[in-house]
Design a protein around this motif. Structure first.
Motif, mmCIF file in Angstrom:
data_model
loop_
_atom_site.group_PDB
_atom_site.id
_atom_site.type_symbol
_atom_site.label_atom_id
_atom_site.label_comp_id
_atom_site.label_asym_id
_atom_site.label_seq_id
_atom_site.Cartn_x
_atom_site.Cartn_y
_atom_site.Cartn_z
ATOM 1 N N ALA A 10 0.935 -1.258 0.036
ATOM 2 C CA ALA A 10 0.195 0.065 -0.019
ATOM 3 C C ALA A 10 0.889 1.214 0.044
ATOM 4 O O ALA A 10 2.037 1.095 0.574
ATOM 5 C CB ALA A 10 -0.817 -0.023 1.267
ATOM 6 N N PRO A 11 0.499 2.374 -0.587
ATOM 7 C CA PRO A 11 1.326 3.349 -0.539
ATOM 8 C C PRO A 11 1.293 4.164 0.617
ATOM 9 O O PRO A 11 0.277 4.136 1.374
ATOM 10 C CB PRO A 11 0.779 4.405 -1.733
ATOM 11 C CG PRO A 11 -0.717 3.872 -1.940
ATOM 12 C CD PRO A 11 -0.549 2.351 -1.435
ATOM 13 N N GLY A 12 2.304 4.674 1.075
ATOM 14 C CA GLY A 12 2.688 5.324 2.324
ATOM 15 C C GLY A 12 1.979 6.680 2.414
ATOM 16 O O GLY A 12 1.329 7.295 1.492
ATOM 17 N N PHE A 13 2.036 7.348 3.660
ATOM 18 C CA PHE A 13 1.317 8.517 3.670
ATOM 19 C C PHE A 13 2.285 9.517 3.266
ATOM 20 O O PHE A 13 3.400 9.331 3.000
ATOM 21 C CB PHE A 13 1.309 8.723 5.448
ATOM 22 C CG PHE A 13 0.772 10.111 5.671
ATOM 23 C CD1 PHE A 13 -0.565 10.617 5.607
ATOM 24 C CD2 PHE A 13 1.786 11.351 5.967
ATOM 25 C CE1 PHE A 13 -1.098 11.779 5.595
ATOM 26 C CE2 PHE A 13 1.419 12.663 6.261
ATOM 27 C CZ PHE A 13 -0.080 12.760 6.253
ATOM 28 N N GLY A 14 1.533 10.531 2.407
ATOM 29 C CA GLY A 14 2.461 11.433 1.703
ATOM 30 C C GLY A 14 2.802 11.256 0.424
ATOM 31 O O GLY A 14 3.262 11.971 -0.602
ATOM 32 N N THR A 15 2.124 9.944 -0.102
ATOM 33 C CA THR A 15 2.333 9.498 -1.674
ATOM 34 C C THR A 15 1.316 10.507 -2.345
ATOM 35 O O THR A 15 0.316 10.781 -2.223
ATOM 36 C CB THR A 15 1.905 8.009 -1.766
ATOM 37 O OG1 THR A 15 2.515 7.238 -0.881
ATOM 38 C CG2 THR A 15 2.167 7.876 -3.137
ATOM 39 N N ALA A 16 2.246 11.379 -3.282
ATOM 40 C CA ALA A 16 1.425 12.242 -4.118
ATOM 41 C C ALA A 16 0.261 11.761 -4.819
ATOM 42 O O ALA A 16 -0.896 12.263 -4.981
ATOM 43 C CB ALA A 16 2.504 13.251 -4.959
ATOM 44 N N MET A 17 0.626 10.740 -5.565
ATOM 45 C CA MET A 17 -0.481 10.350 -6.558
ATOM 46 C C MET A 17 -0.645 8.592 -5.929
ATOM 47 O O MET A 17 0.407 7.937 -5.768
ATOM 48 C CB MET A 17 -0.171 10.111 -7.893
ATOM 49 C CG MET A 17 -0.543 11.473 -8.193
ATOM 50 S SD MET A 17 -0.415 11.649 -10.130
ATOM 51 C CE MET A 17 1.555 11.609 -10.287
ATOM 52 N N SER A 18 -1.808 7.903 -6.306
ATOM 53 C CA SER A 18 -1.896 6.673 -5.860
ATOM 54 C C SER A 18 -3.137 6.077 -6.755
ATOM 55 O O SER A 18 -3.877 6.556 -7.113
ATOM 56 C CB SER A 18 -2.424 6.449 -4.433
ATOM 57 O OG SER A 18 -2.886 5.363 -4.151
ATOM 58 N N SER A 19 -2.674 4.569 -7.261
ATOM 59 C CA SER A 19 -3.711 4.023 -7.776
ATOM 60 C C SER A 19 -4.700 3.187 -7.224
ATOM 61 O O SER A 19 -5.326 2.312 -7.360
ATOM 62 C CB SER A 19 -2.980 3.007 -8.938
ATOM 63 O OG SER A 19 -2.258 2.243 -8.123
ATOM 64 N N ARG A 20 -4.676 3.530 -5.812
ATOM 65 C CA ARG A 20 -5.581 2.789 -4.936
ATOM 66 C C ARG A 20 -6.189 4.015 -4.030
ATOM 67 O O ARG A 20 -5.727 5.046 -3.880
ATOM 68 C CB ARG A 20 -4.988 1.623 -4.286
ATOM 69 C CG ARG A 20 -3.784 2.078 -3.278
ATOM 70 C CD ARG A 20 -3.577 1.199 -1.918
ATOM 71 N NE ARG A 20 -4.582 1.609 -0.954
ATOM 72 C CZ ARG A 20 -4.871 0.755 -0.092
ATOM 73 N NH1 ARG A 20 -4.128 -0.453 0.106
ATOM 74 N NH2 ARG A 20 -5.585 1.500 0.949
ATOM 75 N N THR A 21 -7.202 3.510 -3.342
ATOM 76 C CA THR A 21 -8.001 4.457 -2.624
ATOM 77 C C THR A 21 -7.127 4.829 -1.419
ATOM 78 O O THR A 21 -6.681 3.927 -0.624
ATOM 79 C CB THR A 21 -9.503 4.063 -1.873
ATOM 80 O OG1 THR A 21 -10.154 3.594 -3.190
ATOM 81 C CG2 THR A 21 -10.199 4.921 -1.077
ATOM 82 N N LEU A 22 -7.171 6.078 -1.094
ATOM 83 C CA LEU A 22 -6.358 6.580 0.238
ATOM 84 C C LEU A 22 -6.801 5.971 1.469
ATOM 85 O O LEU A 22 -7.989 5.624 1.466
ATOM 86 C CB LEU A 22 -6.452 8.060 0.233
ATOM 87 C CG LEU A 22 -5.806 8.897 -0.390
ATOM 88 C CD1 LEU A 22 -5.933 10.474 -0.014
ATOM 89 C CD2 LEU A 22 -4.295 8.808 -0.169
ATOM 90 N N GLN A 23 -6.034 5.664 2.224
ATOM 91 C CA GLN A 23 -6.312 5.457 3.943
ATOM 92 C C GLN A 23 -6.664 7.077 4.470
ATOM 93 O O GLN A 23 -5.398 7.873 4.372
ATOM 94 C CB GLN A 23 -5.158 4.699 4.536
ATOM 95 C CG GLN A 23 -4.957 3.362 3.887
ATOM 96 C CD GLN A 23 -4.276 2.347 4.752
ATOM 97 O OE1 GLN A 23 -3.838 2.771 5.852
ATOM 98 N NE2 GLN A 23 -3.674 1.437 3.967
ATOM 99 N N ILE A 24 -7.505 6.868 5.144
ATOM 100 C CA ILE A 24 -7.931 8.594 5.547
ATOM 101 C C ILE A 24 -7.654 8.267 7.140
ATOM 102 O O ILE A 24 -8.326 7.820 7.991
ATOM 103 C CB ILE A 24 -9.300 8.826 5.172
ATOM 104 C CG1 ILE A 24 -9.484 8.760 3.785
ATOM 105 C CG2 ILE A 24 -9.801 10.324 6.095
ATOM 106 C CD1 ILE A 24 -10.386 9.828 3.218
ATOM 107 N N ASP A 25 -6.614 9.178 7.604
ATOM 108 C CA ASP A 25 -6.391 9.198 9.005
ATOM 109 C C ASP A 25 -7.377 10.328 9.619
ATOM 110 O O ASP A 25 -7.824 11.214 8.876
ATOM 111 C CB ASP A 25 -4.963 9.248 9.598
ATOM 112 C CG ASP A 25 -4.252 10.614 8.897
ATOM 113 O OD1 ASP A 25 -4.940 11.430 8.341
ATOM 114 O OD2 ASP A 25 -3.003 10.567 8.859
#
Ligand code: SAM
Ligand code: CA
Length: 236
Positions: A10-25
């Motif tokens: 999973a992309p980490g926090f701060g990843t500028a773009m992502s091909s998956r839905t963000l995790q929302i903290d």
């Protein structure tokens, strides 16, 4: 229909773009609300009053209420069906988005919760747009179908007892028109659906519902990770 292979990382926090839905903290969630939530005062007060009640967690989130109101506007909906009303937040959010002649048929079994709902609907000036049907929702839906209401609804929201989801969905599919939308709440069930160790009855019911909906060619489908997960099914 094909399954999905999850990405290994999973992309980490701060990843500028992502091909998956963000995790929302919490910080990002607060930001999302700060830049997008337009909760009317009456809905905010209903949320505050419900927060002091047992089972307050049953209420939909404010951004989900706003999202559903937007869906109703996009659909140009006039007739809406709600299965599971509680203290009336979702019905109020939807009713406010309807034209003056629009209506919501709201189904619930609980007089105490829906007494709160009625009070807020009246104060908001939408009481004449919401028809509360007190009683087991399955019977209410069957009555509507028997009374000739099949194909007459633009939008349906399913948010009552999870064990009946599949039965509610079948009836909702009969009651909405082609092109109408069925929104089904809590389909991610706090994440429990993805935990194989969780074998609670409601978890299993939601899993079975989700599996069947994935394969259901009668609808176009998207599972939106808003609130506790909202599946949108458009009747073909
Ligand atoms: N949509 C509501 C909101 O925005 O606050 C939350 C609904 S709450 C999750 C579920 C509701 O379903 C409860 O108010 C409960 O009384 C109702 N319910 C449970 N079983 C039911 C049944 N068999 N028929 C109708 N309503 C039922
Ligand atoms: Ca819910």
């Amino acid at each position: 229909m094909g399954g999905y292979t999850p990405a290994a990382t999973a992309p980490g926090f701060g990843t500028a773009m992502s091909s998956r839905t963000l995790q929302i903290d919490d910080r990002l969630y607060d930001y999302l609300l700060a830049v997008s939530l337009r909760e009317p005062e009456i809905l905010r007060r209903l949320r505050a009053e419900t927060a002091d009640m047992p089972f307050a967690g049953m209420q939909i989130s404010p951004e989900q209420g706003q999202f559903m109101a937007l869906l109703v506007e996009l659909l140009g909906a006039e007739r809406c069906l709600e299965i599971g009303t509680f203290t009336g937040y979702s019905a109020l959010a939807v009713a406010r988005a309807l034209p003056a002649h629009g209506c919501v048929v709201a189904c619930d079994i609980n007089e105490e919760y829906t007494a709160v709902a009625r009070r807020y609907w009246a104060e908001a000036g939408v009481a004449d747009k919401i028809e509360l049907r007190l009683g087991p929702a399955l019977a209410t839906l069957d009555d509507l179908i028997a009374d000739g209401a099949a194909g007459s609804f633009d939008f349906a929201f399913i948010d009552a007892d999870k064990g009946n989801y599949s039965l509610y969905f079948e009836r909702a599919l009969t009651l909405v028109r082609p092109g109408g939308l069925i929104a089904v709440d809590n389909v991610l069930w706090g994440g429990a659906v993805a935990d194989p160790a969780d074998e609670r009855e409601d978890t299993e019911a939601i899993r079975a519902f989700n599996r069947a909906l994935h394969d259901d060619g009668r609808v176009s489908l998207s599972l939106v990770p808003i609130g506790d997960g909202l599946s949108l099914a458009r009747k073909r």
